[in-house]
Design a protein around this motif. Structure first.
Motif, PDB file in Angstrom:
ATOM      1  N   ASP A 111      50.034 -71.246 -13.180  1.00  0.00           N
ATOM      2  CA  ASP A 111      49.925 -72.694 -13.174  1.00  0.00           C
ATOM      3  C   ASP A 111      50.944 -73.274 -14.150  1.00  0.00           C
ATOM      4  OD1 ASP A 111      48.514 -73.334 -15.912  1.00  0.00           O
ATOM      5  OD2 ASP A 111      47.342 -71.698 -15.031  1.00  0.00           O
ATOM      6  N   GLU A 112      51.166 -74.585 -14.042  1.00  0.00           N
ATOM      7  CA  GLU A 112      52.225 -75.229 -14.815  1.00  0.00           C
ATOM      8  C   GLU A 112      51.998 -75.118 -16.317  1.00  0.00           C
ATOM      9  OE1 GLU A 112      54.262 -79.678 -15.227  1.00  0.00           O
ATOM     10  OE2 GLU A 112      53.205 -79.107 -13.386  1.00  0.00           O
ATOM     11  N   ARG A 113      50.754 -75.281 -16.759  1.00  0.00           N
ATOM     12  CA  ARG A 113      50.471 -75.206 -18.193  1.00  0.00           C
ATOM     13  C   ARG A 113      50.753 -73.804 -18.723  1.00  0.00           C
ATOM     14  NH1 ARG A 113      47.833 -77.686 -22.284  1.00  0.00           N
ATOM     15  NH2 ARG A 113      46.745 -76.367 -23.794  1.00  0.00           N
ATOM     16  N   THR A 114      50.316 -72.798 -17.985  1.00  0.00           N
ATOM     17  CA  THR A 114      50.567 -71.416 -18.411  1.00  0.00           C
ATOM     18  C   THR A 114      52.061 -71.133 -18.454  1.00  0.00           C
ATOM     19  OG1 THR A 114      48.457 -70.646 -17.506  1.00  0.00           O
ATOM     20  CG2 THR A 114      50.163 -68.984 -17.862  1.00  0.00           C
ATOM     21  N   ALA A 115      52.779 -71.599 -17.428  1.00  0.00           N
ATOM     22  CA  ALA A 115      54.222 -71.363 -17.379  1.00  0.00           C
ATOM     23  C   ALA A 115      54.937 -72.032 -18.548  1.00  0.00           C
ATOM     24  CB  ALA A 115      54.782 -71.871 -16.054  1.00  0.00           C
ATOM     25  N   ARG A 116      54.512 -73.252 -18.894  1.00  0.00           N
ATOM     26  CA  ARG A 116      55.109 -73.941 -20.042  1.00  0.00           C
ATOM     27  C   ARG A 116      54.899 -73.111 -21.312  1.00  0.00           C
ATOM     28  NH1 ARG A 116      56.323 -79.259 -21.107  1.00  0.00           N
ATOM     29  NH2 ARG A 116      55.374 -79.909 -19.140  1.00  0.00           N
ATOM     30  N   GLY A 117      53.692 -72.617 -21.504  1.00  0.00           N
ATOM     31  CA  GLY A 117      53.392 -71.805 -22.676  1.00  0.00           C
ATOM     32  C   GLY A 117      54.203 -70.526 -22.718  1.00  0.00           C
ATOM     33  N   LEU A 118      54.393 -69.886 -21.567  1.00  0.00           N
ATOM     34  CA  LEU A 118      55.144 -68.636 -21.517  1.00  0.00           C
ATOM     35  C   LEU A 118      56.607 -68.839 -21.893  1.00  0.00           C
ATOM     36  CD1 LEU A 118      53.645 -67.215 -18.217  1.00  0.00           C
ATOM     37  CD2 LEU A 118      53.399 -66.174 -20.475  1.00  0.00           C
ATOM     38  N   VAL A 119      57.228 -69.877 -21.349  1.00  0.00           N
ATOM     39  CA  VAL A 119      58.636 -70.126 -21.650  1.00  0.00           C
ATOM     40  C   VAL A 119      58.816 -70.508 -23.120  1.00  0.00           C
ATOM     41  CG1 VAL A 119      60.621 -71.599 -21.146  1.00  0.00           C
ATOM     42  CG2 VAL A 119      59.211 -70.720 -19.276  1.00  0.00           C
ATOM     43  N   CYS A 120      57.924 -71.363 -23.628  1.00  0.00           N
ATOM     44  CA  CYS A 120      58.007 -71.742 -25.043  1.00  0.00           C
ATOM     45  C   CYS A 120      57.781 -70.531 -25.945  1.00  0.00           C
ATOM     46  CB  CYS A 120      56.980 -72.824 -25.365  1.00  0.00           C
ATOM     47  SG  CYS A 120      57.402 -74.448 -24.706  1.00  0.00           S
ATOM     48  N   ALA A 121      56.824 -69.691 -25.588  1.00  0.00           N
ATOM     49  CA  ALA A 121      56.571 -68.481 -26.378  1.00  0.00           C
ATOM     50  C   ALA A 121      57.784 -67.563 -26.356  1.00  0.00           C
ATOM     51  CB  ALA A 121      55.342 -67.751 -25.852  1.00  0.00           C
TER      52      ALA A 121
END
Length: 268
Positions: free
Chosen positions: A92-102
């Motif tokens: 999902d978009e929220r998870t993907a945002r977190g993964l890229v930022c991490a």
């Protein structure tokens, strides 16, 4: 690979339903690439301290767990959107945002390399100096959020500098588990890695082929995802061919199987 006796017991308990697997935490790791002197592809590896609870002594790529604040919409962003990354990784978009930022945050924390710049077409040229080091340490101890770090320096995360490479989930038998997306990225021009300490006690630039050979000799220890990634990268002659290749991201979760009375982890 065969399992130690204590994990074999746990494997039987999990399959019998007596024990529930530990949930896997979202995580990201980045394979930093460069053209090595005099020529050829090299990757940045760090050796985890022998005192670490997970992967002690292993040579790994920079990476770590997603911080809840990595999903913050305040993170300044340039490049493919979280929604686009979500489609790549099946998240999902929220998870993907977190993964890229991490991925970007952990790379800076563990190597000093920062995939960010003043604008969508620029990259920070130098991340050395006492002020950068103070921010890096503040990110590590979580007293500074990644969004705030970028904002105070007037920087945007460059998601276009990342390329999706793989998706591995720690086997269910393990008591520390991660749901890890692998990225590759080229060392930005002007930046350099440095021995930043922390979870690592040694860092090295090495060709994938050399790292695999050292692992076969028993000189270094590589976990299966790292070994597989290096094996894949050994087929490329430079960073350009790595970035040009098309990747289909398939989730790999090693399975528990009992073969001739011996418990093993298999990936296919």
């Amino acid at each position: 690979m065969s399992l130690p006796d204590e994990l074999a017991v746990r494997a039987r308990d999990i399959i019998a339903g007596r024990v529930e697997p530990v949930p896997a935490r979202d995580a990201a790791t980045v394979v930093i690439l460069r053209e090595g002197p005099p020529a050829g592809l090299q990757v940045y590896l760090l050796r985890r301290k022998s005192t670490m609870a997970f992967a002690a002594g292993a040579y790994v790529f920079p990476g770590g767990s997603v911080d809840p604040r990595d999903s913050d919409h305040a993170v300044a962003w340039a490049g493919p959107s979280p929604a686009e990354w979500g489609r790549v990784f099946g998240a999902d978009e929220r998870t993907a945002r977190g993964l890229v930022c991490a991925a970007v945050r952990e790379t800076f924390e563990e190597s000093g390399v920062l995939l960010a710049g003043p604008g969508p077409d620029s990259v920070v040229e130098d991340t050395t100096g006492d002020d950068w080091e103070a921010d890096r340490l503040a990110l590590i101890d979580r007293s500074l959020a990644f969004a705030d770090f970028l904002a105070k320096r007037g920087l945007v995360l460059r998601s276009d500098l990342l390329k999706a490479w793989a998706h591995w989930i720690t086997p269910e038998v393990e008591q520390k588990r991660f749901d890890t997306r692998f990225f590759v990225a080229v060392l930005p021009e002007g930046q350099r890695t440095r021995d930043v300490g922390g979870e690592a006690d040694q860092v090295v630039w090495q060709s994938p082929t050399e790292a695999i050979e050292l692992a076969h000799q028993g000189t270094i220890f590589l976990m299966p995802p790292t070994h597989q990634t290096l094996t894949e990268l050994s087929a490329y002659d430079g960073v350009g061919t790595v970035l040009d290749t098309r990747r289909e991201i398939v989730t790999i979760l090693p399975k528990l199987l009992e073969i001739d009375g011996e418990w093993r982890l298999v990936t296919s």
